[in-house]
Design an enzyme around this catalytic site. Structure first.
Site, PDB file in Angstrom:
ATOM      1  CB  ALA A 211      17.107  24.697  13.292  1.00  0.00           C
ATOM      2  CE  LYS A 212      18.928  16.877  13.610  1.00  0.00           C
ATOM      3  NZ  LYS A 212      19.406  16.775  14.999  1.00  0.00           N
ATOM      4  N   GLY A 213      18.578  20.200   9.647  1.00  0.00           N
ATOM      5  CA  GLY A 213      18.764  20.239   8.200  1.00  0.00           C
ATOM      6  C   GLY A 213      19.148  18.868   7.709  1.00  0.00           C
TER       7      GLY A 213
END
Ligand code: NAD
Length: 523
Positions: A211-213
């Site tokens: 995931a990444k934000g």
């Protein structure tokens, strides 16, 4: 296909839209040797994409000219992955054109970094002969969120920022990945970083999807109060999508332990009790792990040491250059120095510093803590980020942004080991050049900077059990995992005679593919 030569692969532009084209030909090889793509030029041919070429969603056309005699031909290609349209060029060569699905189906992620991640994936998928339907399940993110984040600013105004979170796949456990604060953050960049996290976690054998934000903001121009408000508002907006068994964030560029502490506090207030396992990379006295802050850079040092054994480089006589002097770059530099490497140049967003006799890193740390930049450090001369990458050295460590080693500079970098501490610092076009430079040993990003997520995993495990380990135990376990991954990747690269990047991605992608296959498709 076996008899075809892959002439070119790269990004092309039609107006502001980009397409990742792969061109194959069965030419006899006498005139056309290579794949050099950029601005639509490839050796022997000039490729031009004209305006208004899209007739419908499924068809495109462009002109192909032989540079020498300027004969023209129009190619019609059907726009879906795996379909290779062919046509007869005036000179008798067959040209096959393939457009990947993300041109039409995943436009929301349209960004050079996302196309780069897709291109890397496609190379592995081609090698493993992964069927098209399975490719799409593996490649495209499972979920993405974009949120508006209004906050009160110090000057009394209200400003609305945009925040993103992309969860790439959920097949192996919760998703895991950093949160980036940078003015150029976009959904496409975040999606690429999430995809890389998936392969990285799988390569290290961690029970996570990637995931990444990110939030498009400039943390260097915001007050601490504004940063806290922004972080808390983002966490609040993300509450339906995160959780210790759902999605766990960590620091990335522009964020740090303090940002993680605010996130953990906001989530805990919502839950009604303290939930340390909601983020990793927290301060140690809030349930953070010993050795997490140093983990990524320390891992870089360990792997460079292993690579130097592999190629017979004496680190005590080696020189190093590090681009980016933040969390990862500064610790990587110190870690290399502890192995005996003389660090001759480092940089940050404002530029670099150089001293051929070596920089005093311990003094530099104090200097940067006070001055917030490496510029004007005593006994050093200024150097630009572009020049820094081309300095002669034994170890080059890009530890800042994506797409720093490109087809423009890849032939001119002068190192023995390229240790990719940053995510995605090398473009696929640059890889093609590096593949022809066996004197450079590449430690690809999904392996090189995995120390961060490995110790994040330890932190999550410690939080879930409320049982904490000492630093020696953390470092020992970290090095064991890195050792296993390094050995596997080197062995596969040698056995299959492929690049270290292809080998690392192959191990990661294969694991995710197998997990999805065994779990099956619901319903
Ligand atoms: P950071 O914000 O602590 O440091 C980033 C550094 O890069 C700063 O010195 C900044 O000034 C510099 N920089 C920014 N833009 C630049 C530019 N255009 N040219 C040169 N320097 C520039 O971030 P970080 O946590 O050290 O992350 C650096 C890289 O490592 C990123 O690619 C990140 O995704 C990757 N990474 C970080 C971790 C982690 O644990 N923090 C883990 C894995 C990978």
């Amino acid at each position: 296909m076996a008899s075809l030569v892959n002439l070119a692969a790269g990004l092309f532009f039609v107006g502001s839209r980009q397409f990742d084209l792969q061109i194959f030909t069965n030419v006899d090889g006498a005139n056309v040797s290579v794949a050099h793509v950029g601005e639509g030029i490839l050796d022997g041919f000039a490729l031009r994409i004209q305006n208004g070429l899209f007739w419908s969603n499924n068809y495109f056309c462009f002109h192909v000219e032989r540079a020498s005699d300027a004969r023209e031909a129009v190619i019609l290609g059907q726009n879906f992955l795996g379909c290779k349209q062919q046509m007869q060029l005036p000179n008798g060569n067959l040209i096959f054109v393939r457009l990947p699905l993300d041109c039409e189906r995943m436009e929301i992620y349209d960004h050079p970094t996302f196309h780069m991640a897709c291109r890397q994936f496609d190379l592995v998928a081609d090698r493993l002969e992964i069927p098209v339907a399975e490719r799409d399940r593996l490649k495209y993110p499972k979920r993405c969120m974009a949120v508006a984040l209004p906050i009160h600013c110090e000057d009394g105004s209200t400003k609305v920022y945009t925040g993103y979170r992309v969860q790439h796949h959920l097949a192996l456990g919760p998703t895991k990945g950093g949160l980036r604060y940078h003015p150029e953050v976009t959904l496409g960049e975040v999606a690429a970083l999430a995809m890389w996290m998936s392969w990285k976690c799988a390569l290290a054998g961690l029970p996570y999807g990637g995931a990444k934000g990110g939030i498009a903001c400039d943390p260097t121009k915001m007050s601490v109060t504004e940063l806290e408000r922004l972080t808390r508002r983002f966490t609040q907006e993300m509450i339906p999508f995160i959780g210790p068994q759902v999605d766990v964030m960590a620091p990335d560029m522009g964020t740090n332990e303090q940002v993680m502490a605010w996130m953990m506090d906001t989530y805990s207030v919502h839950a009604g009790y303290t939930v340390p396992s909601i983020v990793t990379g927290k301060p140690v006295n809030l349930g953070g792990s010993q050795g997490r802050r140093e983990a990524t850079g320390r891992g870089v040092g360990y792997l460079v040491n292993r690579a130097s054994d592999t190629i017979g480089l004496d680190l005590a006589k080696a020189t190093g250059v590090v681009q980016g002097f933040g969390n990862v770059g500064s610790v990587a530099a110190l870690s290399l120095a502890r192995y005996g490497v003389k660090i001759v140049a480092v940089s940050d967003v404002k530029g670099g510093i150089y001293n051929k006799n070596g920089l005093n890193l311990w003094e530099l740390e104090k200097y940067v803590a006070k001055n917030k930049a490496v510029a004007d450090f005593p006994e050093s001369e200024p150097i630009s980020n572009e020049q820094l990458l081309l300095l002669p050295c034994d170890i080059l460590v890009p530890a800042a942004l994506e797409r720093q080693i490109t087809k423009e500079n890849a032939a001119r970098i002068q190192c023995r080991i390229l240790a990719e501490a940053a995510n995605g610092p090398t473009t696929p076009n640059a890889d093609e050049i590096l593949d022809k430079r066996p004197e450079i040993f590449v430690i690809p990003d999904v392996l090189c900077n995995a120390g961060g997520v490995i110790v994040s995993y330890f932190e999550w495990v410690q939080d879930l059990q409320s049982f904490f380990w000492g630093e020696t135990e953390v470092v020992d376990k970290l090095f064991r995992i890195l050792e296993t991954s390094f050995t596997q990747v080197v062995a596969l690269a040698r056995k299959e005679k492929i690049s270290m990047r292809l080998a690392a991605l192959t191990v990661g992608i294969k694991r995710v593919q197998e997990a999805k296959k065994i779990r099956g498709l619901f319903p």
